[in-house]
Write an enzyme that holds these catalytic residues in place. Structure first.
Site, short mmCIF file in Angstrom:
data_model
loop_
_atom_site.label_atom_id
_atom_site.label_comp_id
_atom_site.label_asym_id
_atom_site.label_seq_id
_atom_site.Cartn_x
_atom_site.Cartn_y
_atom_site.Cartn_z
CG ASN A 245 -28.51 32.38 -1.02
OD1 ASN A 245 -27.64 31.54 -1.22
ND2 ASN A 245 -28.23 33.67 -0.93
CD1 TRP A 246 -30.11 26.11 0.87
CD2 TRP A 246 -28.68 24.38 0.75
NE1 TRP A 246 -30.85 24.97 0.70
CE2 TRP A 246 -30.01 23.89 0.62
CE3 TRP A 246 -27.62 23.49 0.71
CZ2 TRP A 246 -30.28 22.54 0.45
CZ3 TRP A 246 -27.90 22.14 0.53
CH2 TRP A 246 -29.21 21.67 0.42
CE LYS A 247 -27.59 34.71 2.53
NZ LYS A 247 -27.63 35.91 3.39
CG HIS B 210 -26.90 37.97 -2.08
ND1 HIS B 210 -26.30 38.48 -0.95
CD2 HIS B 210 -28.05 37.36 -1.67
CE1 HIS B 210 -27.05 38.19 0.11
NE2 HIS B 210 -28.11 37.50 -0.31
CD GLU C 172 -24.53 37.42 2.00
OE1 GLU C 172 -25.28 37.46 2.99
OE2 GLU C 172 -24.37 36.39 1.30
CD GLU D 34 -32.03 38.99 -0.83
OE1 GLU D 34 -32.45 38.06 -0.15
OE2 GLU D 34 -30.86 39.08 -1.21
N GLY E 24 -30.22 38.79 7.10
CA GLY E 24 -29.53 38.12 8.20
C GLY E 24 -29.52 38.89 9.50
CB SER F 206 -34.97 38.84 8.26
OG SER F 206 -33.61 39.14 8.53
N GLY G 144 -33.00 33.09 3.13
CA GLY G 144 -31.67 32.76 3.58
C GLY G 144 -31.68 31.71 4.68
N GLY G 145 -31.51 32.16 5.93
CA GLY G 145 -31.38 31.25 7.06
C GLY G 145 -32.49 30.23 7.19
#
Length: 254
Positions: free
Chosen positions: A9-11, A95, A97, A167, A173, A212, A233-234
């Protein structure tokens, strides 16, 4: 046997140059004969570009969200049929967010789930508890509520061919991650919860872990029996780190 799925997920990250370099890096790092599903979800504006960069690879194209309408006066929305037409196969919904910043309810997310199923796309339903809910011992209740919104709206059969991404919000994150044992306990609860309605559906549903996940902790997470890959994610923004996570998933499920 379930085939794990590792999805990036590049967000809200990226550019044309970054997308080109990252996909090129993934293509050189990853075998075309992968033993697990691989997908990446760039921002909407780069979906068509990334699709062409992926041509001939085994990496699937994902999207980060979807609207609930197929057409009409809904400025800024993107429909499931539009996503499908440009080659998207998997769509992230629910998600934390989106739940937090856009106030999306369990019922609204279930509506998105139904739209995706109707279009023949794979919903990747994110569920999970906040730190306060975790500390209050509400993890199972929160996950059950978020799953039940889909079951109540669409029936348990909707989870056939679908993906759930557990999640824990406190791990997204933050650099914190649930221990493999903690994550496995929740994944088993999720599968058992669905099995109360239909054991066959529960057995086949892919349940990813997210929060993470990186190239250091992935291998141990993936050895757990109910963890079927990861929503990353990251670490999905670096070809070498994401490829290492994919290889860990392949190795764990041999």
């Amino acid at each position: 046997m379930r085939k794990p799925l590792v999805m990036g997920n590049w967000k809200l990250n990226g550019s044309i140059g970054m997308a080109k370099d990252l996909v090129a890096g993934l293509r050189s790092e990853l075998s075309t004969e992968a033993n697990c599903g691989i997908a990446i979800a760039p921002p909407t504006v780069y979906l068509d570009f990334v699709k062409h960069q992926l041509g001939g690879s085994n990496i699937l194209l994902g999207a980060q969200d979807v609207g609930v309408h197929l057409s009409g006066a809904y400025t800024g929305e993107v429909s499931a049929t539009m996503l499908k037409e440009i080659g998207v196969t998997h769509v992230i919904i629910g998600h934390s967010e989106r739940r937090t910043y856009h106030k999306e309810s369990d019922e609204f997310i279930a509506q998105k789930f139904g739209v995706l199923k109707e279009a023949g796309l794979v919903p990747v339903l994110c569920i999970g508890e906040t730190e306060a809910e975790n500390e209050a011992g509400q993890t199972q209740a929160v996950c059950a509520r978020q799953i039940d919104a889909v079951i109540n709206a669409l029936g348990v059969q909707a989870f056939n061919g679908a993906v759930i991404a557990y999640e824990p919000v406190w791990a997204i994150g933050t650099g914190k991650s649930a221990t493999p044992a903690q994550a496995q306990a929740v994944h088993k609860f999720i599968r058992d919860h669905i099995a109360k309605q239909d054991a066959a559906v529960a057995k086949q549903v892919i349940i990813q872990y997210g929060g993470s996940v990186n190239d250091k902790n992935a291998a141990e997470l993936f050895t757990q029996p109910d963890i079927d890959g990861a929503l990353v994610g990251g670490a999905s923004l670096k070809a070498d780190a994401f490829a290492a996570i994919v290889r860990a998933a392949e190795q764990a499920k041999k």
